[in-house]
Structures are given as C-alpha cells and as structure tokens.
Design an enzyme around this catalytic site. Sequence first.
Site, PDB file in Angstrom:
ATOM      1  N   LEU A 285      34.790   7.463  49.135  1.00 25.05           N
ATOM      2  CA  LEU A 285      33.825   6.383  49.092  1.00 25.05           C
ATOM      3  C   LEU A 285      33.942   5.728  47.731  1.00 25.05           C
ATOM      4  O   LEU A 285      34.039   6.426  46.715  1.00 25.05           O
ATOM      5  CB  LEU A 285      32.391   6.893  49.284  1.00 25.05           C
ATOM      6  CG  LEU A 285      31.938   7.339  50.673  1.00 25.05           C
ATOM      7  CD1 LEU A 285      30.481   7.776  50.615  1.00 25.05           C
ATOM      8  CD2 LEU A 285      32.112   6.241  51.704  1.00 25.05           C
ATOM      9  N   ASP A 286      33.923   4.399  47.692  1.00 22.18           N
ATOM     10  CA  ASP A 286      33.926   3.719  46.406  1.00 22.18           C
ATOM     11  C   ASP A 286      32.718   4.160  45.591  1.00 22.18           C
ATOM     12  O   ASP A 286      31.654   4.484  46.144  1.00 22.18           O
ATOM     13  CB  ASP A 286      33.854   2.201  46.603  1.00 22.18           C
ATOM     14  CG  ASP A 286      35.118   1.641  47.224  1.00 22.18           C
ATOM     15  OD1 ASP A 286      36.158   2.313  47.136  1.00 22.18           O
ATOM     16  OD2 ASP A 286      35.048   0.530  47.785  1.00 22.18           O
ATOM     17  N   ARG A 287      32.875   4.123  44.293  1.00 22.86           N
ATOM     18  CA  ARG A 287      31.792   4.563  43.414  1.00 22.86           C
ATOM     19  C   ARG A 287      30.453   3.885  43.706  1.00 22.86           C
ATOM     20  O   ARG A 287      29.413   4.553  43.782  1.00 22.86           O
ATOM     21  CB  ARG A 287      32.197   4.338  41.953  1.00 22.86           C
ATOM     22  CG  ARG A 287      31.156   4.821  40.950  1.00 22.86           C
ATOM     23  CD  ARG A 287      31.666   4.710  39.536  1.00 22.86           C
ATOM     24  NE  ARG A 287      30.743   5.347  38.605  1.00 22.86           N
ATOM     25  CZ  ARG A 287      31.020   5.591  37.325  1.00 22.86           C
ATOM     26  NH1 ARG A 287      32.200   5.233  36.833  1.00 22.86           N
ATOM     27  NH2 ARG A 287      30.134   6.173  36.556  1.00 22.86           N
TER      28      ARG A 287
ATOM     29  N   THR B 117      29.324   2.627  46.462  1.00 22.74           N
ATOM     30  CA  THR B 117      28.877   2.810  47.842  1.00 22.74           C
ATOM     31  C   THR B 117      28.127   4.127  47.972  1.00 22.74           C
ATOM     32  O   THR B 117      28.562   5.156  47.457  1.00 22.74           O
ATOM     33  CB  THR B 117      30.079   2.804  48.800  1.00 22.74           C
ATOM     34  OG1 THR B 117      30.806   1.591  48.644  1.00 22.74           O
ATOM     35  CG2 THR B 117      29.628   2.934  50.243  1.00 22.74           C
TER      36      THR B 117
ATOM     37  N   HIS C 196      38.545  -1.150  49.267  1.00 19.66           N
ATOM     38  CA  HIS C 196      37.505  -2.185  49.260  1.00 19.66           C
ATOM     39  C   HIS C 196      37.533  -3.030  50.538  1.00 19.66           C
ATOM     40  O   HIS C 196      37.151  -4.200  50.515  1.00 19.66           O
ATOM     41  CB  HIS C 196      37.640  -3.097  48.033  1.00 19.66           C
ATOM     42  CG  HIS C 196      37.464  -2.392  46.731  1.00 19.66           C
ATOM     43  ND1 HIS C 196      37.741  -2.993  45.515  1.00 19.66           N
ATOM     44  CD2 HIS C 196      37.046  -1.131  46.437  1.00 19.66           C
ATOM     45  CE1 HIS C 196      37.508  -2.139  44.527  1.00 19.66           C
ATOM     46  NE2 HIS C 196      37.085  -1.006  45.074  1.00 19.66           N
TER      47      HIS C 196
END
Length: 251
Positions: A54-56, A58, A164
């Site tokens: 997971l992106d930071r 999110t 992304h």
Amino acid sequence: MSIELVYEDDWLVAVNKEPGLLVHRSWLDRHETRFAMQLTRDAVGCHVFPVHRLDRPTSGLLLFAKNAEVARTLTEAFGERRVNKTYLALVRGYLEGEGRLDYALSRELDDIADKFADTDKPAQDAITRWQGLDRVELPVAVSKQHATSRYSLVQLSPETGRKHQLRRHMAHLRHPIVGDTSHGDGRHNRFFREAYQCDRLMLHAARLSLSHPVTGESLTLSAPVDAHWHRLAEAFGWHRALASAMADGVE
C-alpha cells in the site's frame, strides 16, 4: 505504539494501516521509526512477510503471511490477479454510474530508488473498475470557474497493480482523489485541510477477497475507515452509502 489487527489465523494476519505509515523499513526515508511490518510482528509475536503493498498515504487493509511458503503462494495470487481488491475514494466532481478504465501507465520513477532504471520501457497495461456511491454539492467556490464544488464517494477495484494506479487513473478521468499531492488538485486539497481538518489522501483499502492459501476456503477481509471518513460522511450525508460499502461491498 500499536497497530489494529483485523484478522489472524495460523498462517495469515491482516491489519488496518493508518495513512502515513510505511509498510516496511526503507532507505528512502531513513528518519522514519514506525513501520507496519514491525508493528504487526510485535502485535502477533512472530515474524511476518509482506505479500502486497500500500502506498504510504493510503490507509486500510494490509495482509501479511506468517511463513515464507505462504508468502510465496499469496504473492503469486496477487501477481496472477486472483485477489479482488476494493478501495474507497473521495474524488473531485460527480462520478456517477460505473465503468471500467483500460489506460496503460508509463513507469513512474523515484529520483533516488530508480536512478539507474530504464526510462524507455513501454507503458504497462492498467485496468480499474469504478462505481459511484454517493455525491455532494457544496455552496463553496473552490475554483474561480464554478460557484459550487462537487465531490463523489466512489468504489475502485484495480484489476492490475501498477504504481499509484488508482491515483493516476482518477486524475486521468479528471476526478482526482482529494488529498493527492502528486496527481491531485491543490485547491481542493487545501479546501479540505482548512474546512474539514483533513490533511490525508482520501483513499482507503477497504476489502480483499481471495482463496485462503492453505485451506482453499473463500476469505473476505475488511478494514474499517478512520475518523476523517466518518467526519466527512457526517458533513455530506454519506452515512448510508459508506456503511453499505463497508458492510457488503457494491457488486
């Protein structure tokens, strides 16, 4: 410091990652001291293996395996698109109905991590299904072109896992996710910070559906939204839509 556990058995553990928390230690941010992987390990008392990312910025559901063999099985399942992922997002504008965006994405490179990466690689296929859940029109002129401002609560289901992807696909549709400082609209991000004290990316990994890597049984995991989501649902009258999305999903 602790992390919220949402599921655990002998082979798996799932947590609800808060926005801003890195999944694991990275030399890209050497000053950070808290990581989802370490917090999860401390909570369950054993080593854990990440199987997706997971992106930071999110928030939401993050799955770990408790041994390397299960981790390999799960990593393959994610790579072969056998895991259904469901996200919630708050986006600019009215996004109604449902659709499927098939729009290839070029590699998005980091200045440091990808310093020596090949910049001539062709764009990768990227597919996202979306569905509008609710909408609101506010009597606020965030941009000079419009006397009011419109926003939508949407469900996003990525069929691929590009970097992304959801943020870039929503920007491509001209419905950027609120709080996205890389691909979003700074005017609307600023409005949400000032009017609602919301300074986070409004993207939440709500659900994962998969076959259990050991038992083979169908498994659906979910992670509740945080206070920012509840505060905005209260302000916009989105209680029912948000509760329905979290409880059952929208087919």
